[in-house]
Design a protein around this motif. Structure first.
Motif, PDB file in Angstrom:
ATOM      1  N   UNK A 828       0.830  -1.205   0.000  1.00  9.58           N
ATOM      2  CA  UNK A 828       0.000   0.000   0.000  1.00  9.58           C
ATOM      3  C   UNK A 828       0.863   1.251   0.000  1.00  9.58           C
ATOM      4  N   UNK A 829       1.908   1.241   0.791  1.00 10.25           N
ATOM      5  CA  UNK A 829       2.753   2.435   0.928  1.00 10.25           C
ATOM      6  C   UNK A 829       3.513   2.730  -0.363  1.00 10.25           C
ATOM      7  N   UNK A 830       3.917   1.659  -1.071  1.00 11.09           N
ATOM      8  CA  UNK A 830       4.737   1.829  -2.279  1.00 11.09           C
ATOM      9  C   UNK A 830       3.902   1.768  -3.562  1.00 11.09           C
ATOM     10  N   UNK A 831       2.577   1.595  -3.402  1.00  8.79           N
ATOM     11  CA  UNK A 831       1.661   1.563  -4.560  1.00  8.79           C
ATOM     12  C   UNK A 831       2.007   0.443  -5.536  1.00  8.79           C
ATOM     13  N   UNK A 832       2.311  -0.741  -4.987  1.00 12.22           N
ATOM     14  CA  UNK A 832       2.587  -1.908  -5.818  1.00 12.22           C
ATOM     15  C   UNK A 832       1.776  -3.069  -5.252  1.00 12.22           C
ATOM     16  N   UNK A 837       6.045  -7.054  -3.865  1.00 14.10           N
ATOM     17  CA  UNK A 837       6.800  -6.962  -2.610  1.00 14.10           C
ATOM     18  C   UNK A 837       7.445  -8.309  -2.292  1.00 14.10           C
ATOM     19  N   UNK A 838       6.701  -9.404  -2.471  1.00 15.15           N
ATOM     20  CA  UNK A 838       7.243 -10.733  -2.164  1.00 15.15           C
ATOM     21  C   UNK A 838       8.427 -11.062  -3.078  1.00 15.15           C
ATOM     22  N   UNK A 839       8.332 -10.650  -4.350  1.00 16.06           N
ATOM     23  CA  UNK A 839       9.447 -10.885  -5.277  1.00 16.06           C
ATOM     24  C   UNK A 839      10.689 -10.121  -4.816  1.00 16.06           C
ATOM     25  N   UNK A 840      10.480  -8.864  -4.427  1.00 15.44           N
ATOM     26  CA  UNK A 840      11.606  -8.060  -3.962  1.00 15.44           C
ATOM     27  C   UNK A 840      12.197  -8.629  -2.674  1.00 15.44           C
TER      28      UNK A 840
END
Length: 866
Positions: A828-832, A837-840
């Protein structure tokens, strides 16, 4: 020293007076650790037994059975003693075998078989003169797992080096047992004695905090009036009570009756070695007989051993010494005269600071002025407070027209007077310096200037100190030419100090010039102290820059000079032993390096050359692949000497460079890179340049490594070690870049330096496969390389290192993990999306070698990514 522990109680009493049950919580906490062996070592009168009895009475025994064994009679045999211990254990309820063998064997069996924990307290077992007693006590502790042993000792006949024991132990020493002001205040409170403000401080200072002395004055203070003349009466009666105690409990002791005159005479000395005692006590007795007296007086607790001294040295507690000095006049001894004679004796043996202290104590102001005038240069670095104290107490009229002493007083005490004409600052131009050196004030100008330069050095202003020293060096040449009779005597020691100033500033060529001059001067004057120190310092200069053969030549000169007083070598050993360590490492003589490093030990707290000592330890660790402990040693030393790491200090870049090398050797490229990033300009110093260039090459930044190596003017001043190691960096980097001609050129130059200097160890800074490839390209047939390949020491650094790097997004995700955000919250914070996020996270975990958030944060901090 002050009373007999065994007189406190035959066995542990059922109760004690309130004043003896002083709750000394910090010491109780130490005793509560209940290590297998607890040693309470101090002279008599320090309250060893009182402490233990109070502890056992006031602390919970936690199911342990306390057994208290009083001090044996000195004439007791070992068998008698073990019978007494066994009997006391039996009376305390420990089951003893019905088929006795011998007392010790029975005791060992009983304690080993006991299913109950036993706290065995042995008071003064060292009164039994038997060398086997220590091994028997260790056997008891080792074999009886339910036994905690506490022993009180005076002297070092038992457990002289407890830190070498293989059993868990605690040591409580004399300094630990001294009463603090709060302890004194508490003691008087428990004795229902009211102290007025400031009196606890006065009593503690007058008695030195010795428990027996503090207790002895309780009744005196209790009898004082509350107001009228209380202050004067307190001071007078305190000293009377102390004198009475000393006379009745020490000097009247039957055990030392034959040594009373010896004690009174030797009280002149603050610290006492065998030769000093023999000098004071003019009885014609042999050294062994005098040593026997001192050992006996140590055993009975009159003198205490100073364990930090390299030779056997004893002392009386200051309060006891002051009291006995007052008795010297009654014995027909003039204390002031004795002090003066002792000052001359110390002066003749080269112990200038000690001589100055005794001269001040004797109020022999003429001798004080003489010592300061002729020896301040040798004392100022390590004995500044001694000189300052002497100058503060020196009467104005005693100074006379001695400009140097007046200058010292003004600089040390910071009391400038308008009646004293001083050279406040040295001229800057060569012409003015030559003119000053040709004048009548040359000697005073040198003295004052030298004081100023050393004071600047001590204050950490190394650049200013070095600049002042350069002017002084020019001034000295003119003065020597025009006023040789005035300045010749003092110049060798000045040149020595100037050489040290340049060392600390990292100006080794200038330092070596001064050391060479100091050596020649010391040699011509027969001043072995100066010659030894100058030769060792010159050897260190050559060793630091990487010229082991030159260093070894100076080491040979250092050891040509006799050590007339059998102690000068230890006083000036630091630079020489650093030199021997580094030169031996460079020539791959690891046994000699180990021997020198062991003799060197760790730097004293106030050692100016501390960074060079640490450097020697770290270089040895790199050569022997023990880098982790060396890194810990370096961090501790840097933390302790922060005030010395000012601009202009060579210690700063030397320690930064060494830390990078140690971290690199551990394979931590990220941390090494972070350390390198903290250096504003690595090329400003050959040591930092070499370490950072090596780091860049090892992490694959070959072009950056080569570029950095070219940023230093190697022709300006000779640094063969740094130059050789940067050439090796360049050679490997060029080779990896496919630039074989340049690689061969750099390799050939490095081998040439090794052949000229004898520095073999620098080859170990690159990997063996790189050495083989480079030699196949250049075919140097280097003799130094051939010697190196015969030994093939361990490679100091990994051949290559990987640095963990994170993308900007990965760093952001890492910081959000540190903030405690969930994957959904991060998305939510990074708009993705959450999947992004899990990939990163997966990619970041793989880079960090982590399996979860906690491991990722820990590893990121280790790599300085967070």
């Amino acid at each position: 020293m002050l009373g007999r522990d065994g007189e406190l109680t035959a066995n542990m009493p059922e109760r004690r007076s309130l004043s003896e049950l002083l709750p000394r919580q910090s010491l109780f906490a130490t005793l509560d650790r209940r290590t297998a062996l607890t040693i309470v070592r101090a002279p008599a009168g320090y309250g060893k037994s009182a402490l233990l009895a109070s502890w056992l009475h006031t602390r919970s025994t936690s199911g342990r059975l306390p057994v208290w064994v009083a001090a044996p009679h000195p004439s007791s045999s070992t068998a008698d003693y073990w019978s007494m211990v066994l009997r006391q254990c039996s009376q305390s309820g420990i089951a003893i075998s019905a088929t006795p063998a011998d007392s010790y064997t029975d005791l060992l069996a009983a304690l080993a078989e006991s299913d109950r924990s036993v706290q065995l307290v042995l008071i003064r077992p060292d009164r039994i003169p038997n060398a086997e007693l220590e091994s028997q006590l260790i056997e008891l502790v080792s074999r009886c797992h339910h036994l905690d042993l506490v022993v009180t000792l005076s002297g070092l006949t038992l457990f002289p080096e407890p830190y070498l024991l293989d059993i868990d132990h605690t040591l409580i020493g004399a300094d630990d047992l001294l009463f603090s002001i709060e302890d004194t205040r508490m003691l008087f409170g428990l004795s229902d004695t009211t102290l007025l403000p400031g009196e606890a401080e006065q009593i503690t200072a007058t008695t030195g905090g010795l428990p027996a002395l503090v207790r002895s004055v309780v009744s005196v203070v209790k009898a004082l009036p509350q107001q009228d003349r209380r202050g004067d009466l307190l001071e007078l009666n305190l000293q009377r009570a102390i004198n009475k105690y000393i006379h009745e409990k020490i000097l009247a002791d039957s055990e030392i009756a034959d040594h009373r005159e010896f004690i009174v005479t030797c009280a002149t000395a603050r610290t006492l070695d065998v030769d000093t005692a023999r000098h004071l006590f003019e009885s014609g007795e042999s050294r062994e007989h005098i040593r026997g007296r001192l050992l006996l007086l140590e055993t009975v607790g009159t003198f205490s051993r100073i364990e930090t001294e390299t030779e056997e040295t004893w002392e009386l507690a200051p309060a006891v010494r002051r009291s006995i000095l007052a008795l010297q006049a009654q014995s027909g001894i003039d204390p002031a005269q004795q002090m003066s004679l002792l000052a001359h004796y110390r002066l003749d043996s080269g112990r200038h600071a000690s001589a100055l202290k005794y001269a001040v104590e004797a109020h022999d102001w003429q001798l004080v002025v003489h010592i300061i005038e002729h020896h301040w240069v040798t004392m100022i670095s390590d004995n500044l407070e001694t000189i300052r104290s002497a100058l503060q107490r020196l009467p104005e009229k005693a100074v006379g027209k001695n400009v140097a002493v007046k200058a010292g007083r003004n600089l040390y005490t910071m009391h400038m007077t308008k009646n004293v004409s001083l050279v406040d600052t040295l001229p800057t131009s060569p012409e003015e310096l030559r003119a000053l050196g040709a004048g009548d004030s040359a000697k005073d100008a040198l003295s004052v200037g030298c004081v100023q330069s050393i004071m600047l050095r001590i204050a950490g202003e190394y650049e200013q100190a070095a600049e002042t020293t350069r002017r002084l060096s020019q001034l000295s040449r003119s003065a020597l030419e025009n006023n040789p009779d005035d300045v010749t005597a003092q110049l060798p020691i000045m040149h020595l100090q100037w050489g040290i100033t340049f060392q600390l500033n990292g100006r080794f060529a200038e330092s070596t010039i001064e050391m060479r001059t100091a050596y020649r001067g010391g040699q011509s004057q027969g001043a072995d102290y100066i010659a030894i120190n100058a030769a060792g310092s010159a050897a260190m200069n050559w060793a630091i820059v990487g010229e082991p053969l030159q260093s070894q030549r100076w080491t040979q000169l250092e050891y040509r000079h006799p050590d007339a007083h059998d102690r000068l070598r230890s006083m000036v050993k630091v630079s020489g032993l650093v030199a021997r360590t580094l030169a031996s490492l460079d020539t791959l003589d690891f046994a000699a390096a180990d021997e020198a490093l062991t003799a060197l030990g760790h730097a004293a707290e106030r050692e100016e050359l501390w960074a060079f000592v640490i450097y020697a330890h770290c270089q040895y660790a790199l050569a022997r692949r023990d880098t982790f402990s060396a890194l810990s040693l370096l961090h501790s030393a840097v933390d302790a000497h922060q005030k010395h790491l000012k601009p202009g200090s060579f210690a700063g870049p030397l320690m930064r460079s060494t830390e990078i090398d140690l971290t690199l050797a551990l394979g931590d490229g990220n941390k090494a890179s972070a350390l390198a990033a903290e250096i504003d300009d690595p090329a400003d110093n050959p040591w930092t340049l070499t370490s950072v260039a090596r780091l860049r090459q090892k992490t694959g930044q070959n072009e950056a490594a080569v570029a950095l190596c070219h940023q230093f003017d190697w022709a300006g001043e000779s640094y063969p070690r740094a130059q050789m190691e940067t050439l090796l960096v360049q050679a490997v980097a060029h080779c990896q870049l496919g630039e074989h001609r340049r690689a061969a050129e750099a390799w050939s130059k490095a081998c040439s330096i090794a052949d000229q200097t004898g520095n073999l160890r620098s080859f170990s800074t690159i990997a063996r496969p790189d050495i083989d490839q480079l030699e196949s390209l250049a075919e140097t047939n280097s003799s130094a390389l051939a010697q190196f390949l015969k030994v093939i020491p361990a490679e100091a650094f990994p051949q290559s290192l990987q640095i963990v790097t994170l993308t900007e997004r990965e760093r952001t995700v890492l910081s959000l993990i540190d903030d405690g955000l969930s994957s959904a919250a991060m998305a939510d914070k990074l708009f993705v999306s959450v999947n992004t996020i899990k990939t990163q996270l997966r990619t970041m975990y793989r880079k960090l070698g982590a399996h979860n958030r906690k491991e990722a944060l820990t590893r990121a901090r280790e790599l300085r990514l967070l």
